[in-house]
Design a protein around this motif. Sequence first.
Motif, PDB file in Angstrom:
ATOM      1  N   GLU A  21      33.638  58.956  13.163  1.00 11.21           N
ATOM      2  CA  GLU A  21      33.593  58.384  14.664  1.00 11.21           C
ATOM      3  C   GLU A  21      34.957  58.379  15.407  1.00 11.21           C
TER       4      GLU A  21
ATOM      5  N   ASP B  43      30.161  58.887  18.497  1.00 13.99           N
ATOM      6  CA  ASP B  43      30.016  60.104  17.765  1.00 13.99           C
ATOM      7  C   ASP B  43      30.645  61.609  18.311  1.00 13.99           C
ATOM      8  N   TYR B  44      30.489  62.446  17.504  1.00 11.21           N
ATOM      9  CA  TYR B  44      31.291  63.615  18.105  1.00 11.21           C
ATOM     10  C   TYR B  44      30.681  64.248  19.197  1.00 11.21           C
TER      11      TYR B  44
END
Length: 143
Positions: A15, A30-31
């Motif tokens: 994360e 998150d990405y």
Amino acid sequence: MYYLCSACNSDGVVEYLFFDPDAKAVFAKDYNSAVELITQHKVENAKLENSVIKAADRVNKVRLTAENRSKSVAFYIYSEDDELIYAVDNRGEIFVMSINVAVEFFKGKTLLNATLHKDGVEVCGAKRFTNALNRDYRHAVTK
């Protein structure tokens, strides 16, 4: 908003930690959410480079493990004036101190965007990526 570092959660998923000085809080994204923040130009010190999230003002690159994520181990200086330094750690705790106290406080600690000298703390000044023509070339949204 400022990009602090990446961290693994308890499931081993990476994360990205961001600090919002208005909310005075650290958020884990998150990405895909992190990419969205960067492409919307909401992050002052990060860009995408070949699908990799990179920070402009980094002295030390840190990826926290799930074990040390809950500990105060990485510090980011987000503001300073002639007498005070404002720093945040990876948990979101804010520290305000004089320059003299900062030298002692940061000894042995990881500073993400600064270096420690015997005379004080030197903060990396590159908040944004610029090219040779001095134009901002952070990741742009194309239509």
